[in-house]
Write a protein that holds these residues in place. Sequence first.
Motif, mmCIF file in Angstrom:
data_model
loop_
_atom_site.group_PDB
_atom_site.id
_atom_site.type_symbol
_atom_site.label_atom_id
_atom_site.label_comp_id
_atom_site.label_asym_id
_atom_site.label_seq_id
_atom_site.Cartn_x
_atom_site.Cartn_y
_atom_site.Cartn_z
ATOM 1 N N PRO A 108 -3.077 32.967 -47.883
ATOM 2 C CA PRO A 108 -3.578 33.515 -46.618
ATOM 3 C C PRO A 108 -2.675 34.615 -46.054
ATOM 4 N N LEU A 109 -1.375 34.495 -46.277
ATOM 5 C CA LEU A 109 -0.446 35.515 -45.804
ATOM 6 C C LEU A 109 -0.691 36.840 -46.517
ATOM 7 N N CYS A 110 -0.992 36.766 -47.787
ATOM 8 C CA CYS A 110 -1.274 37.973 -48.564
ATOM 9 C C CYS A 110 -2.535 38.672 -48.045
ATOM 10 N N GLU A 111 -3.448 37.901 -47.505
ATOM 11 C CA GLU A 111 -4.678 38.471 -46.937
ATOM 12 C C GLU A 111 -4.377 39.334 -45.707
ATOM 13 N N ILE A 112 -3.413 38.914 -44.874
ATOM 14 C CA ILE A 112 -3.183 39.636 -43.617
ATOM 15 C C ILE A 112 -1.928 40.510 -43.616
ATOM 16 N N ALA A 113 -0.988 40.259 -44.551
ATOM 17 C CA ALA A 113 0.260 41.042 -44.558
ATOM 18 C C ALA A 113 0.824 41.148 -45.980
ATOM 19 N N PRO A 114 0.053 41.692 -46.920
ATOM 20 C CA PRO A 114 0.491 41.697 -48.317
ATOM 21 C C PRO A 114 1.760 42.502 -48.574
ATOM 22 N N ASN A 115 2.026 43.486 -47.739
ATOM 23 C CA ASN A 115 3.172 44.364 -47.970
ATOM 24 C C ASN A 115 4.402 44.001 -47.142
ATOM 25 N N PHE A 116 4.323 42.899 -46.397
ATOM 26 C CA PHE A 116 5.493 42.465 -45.643
ATOM 27 C C PHE A 116 6.581 42.061 -46.637
ATOM 28 N N VAL A 117 7.794 42.514 -46.395
ATOM 29 C CA VAL A 117 8.902 42.247 -47.311
ATOM 30 C C VAL A 117 9.725 41.056 -46.805
ATOM 31 N N HIS A 118 9.853 40.061 -47.667
ATOM 32 C CA HIS A 118 10.665 38.884 -47.366
ATOM 33 C C HIS A 118 12.109 39.345 -47.171
ATOM 34 N N PRO A 119 12.700 39.055 -46.017
ATOM 35 C CA PRO A 119 14.032 39.599 -45.716
ATOM 36 C C PRO A 119 15.172 39.034 -46.562
ATOM 37 N N VAL A 120 14.949 37.945 -47.253
ATOM 38 C CA VAL A 120 15.981 37.380 -48.128
ATOM 39 C C VAL A 120 15.740 37.789 -49.580
ATOM 40 N N PHE A 121 14.505 37.584 -50.057
ATOM 41 C CA PHE A 121 14.188 37.867 -51.451
ATOM 42 C C PHE A 121 13.915 39.341 -51.733
ATOM 43 N N LYS A 122 13.683 40.118 -50.675
ATOM 44 C CA LYS A 122 13.428 41.558 -50.801
ATOM 45 C C LYS A 122 12.217 41.851 -51.685
ATOM 46 N N LYS A 123 11.214 40.982 -51.591
ATOM 47 C CA LYS A 123 9.951 41.160 -52.296
ATOM 48 C C LYS A 123 8.825 41.093 -51.284
ATOM 49 N N THR A 124 7.729 41.791 -51.588
ATOM 50 C CA THR A 124 6.572 41.709 -50.705
ATOM 51 C C THR A 124 5.897 40.352 -50.864
ATOM 52 N N VAL A 125 5.070 40.021 -49.891
ATOM 53 C CA VAL A 125 4.302 38.781 -49.970
ATOM 54 C C VAL A 125 3.457 38.790 -51.242
ATOM 55 N N ARG A 126 2.864 39.923 -51.559
ATOM 56 C CA ARG A 126 2.046 40.026 -52.781
ATOM 57 C C ARG A 126 2.905 39.734 -54.022
ATOM 58 N N GLU A 127 4.109 40.263 -54.072
ATOM 59 C CA GLU A 127 4.998 40.015 -55.208
ATOM 60 C C GLU A 127 5.396 38.540 -55.286
ATOM 61 N N LEU A 128 5.664 37.931 -54.134
ATOM 62 C CA LEU A 128 5.998 36.508 -54.118
ATOM 63 C C LEU A 128 4.834 35.665 -54.628
#
Length: 150
Positions: A122-142
């Motif tokens: 569901p997070l990828c649906e609303i914020a796919p490009n948000f970058v995880h501040p620890v892993f430095k990956k987007t939600v889509r990448e995670l």
Amino acid sequence: MIALGSNLGNRKANIETAIEKMKEKGLSIEKISTIVETEPYGYVNQPKFLNAVCLANTSLSPRGLLETLLSIEKEMGRKRTRKWGPRIIDLDIIFYNELVVREKDLVIPHPDAHNRFFVLEPLCEIAPNFVHPVFKKTVRELLDDLRQRK
């Protein structure tokens, strides 16, 4: 970003009620994902969940937001009897902007979000490009990483 889950009672109404209560307590809900049905996580001998994620703006501190979400859970009748057990409502802070918080009872980003399809999808649906501040990956990448691991 806040994850919502319910597997007791009228699950959809519980999620909708929680969103309304967040609005009543001053949170501005900007986006809400589709509500999805998911298998239980952790403790699996329980009913299926409905889950969603919302993007909310607030002037509350991370601690203030946690206290507000816990008060909503309590108002709605949540009883904490078993870790990962059945619940009327579960409200978790997944991200708070790009902040990293490590306190005894408050960890942001959520420490297990990257392992949970019911959060990442569901997070990828609303914020796919948000970058995880620890892993430095987007939600889509995670989410892609999780799909490869499972």
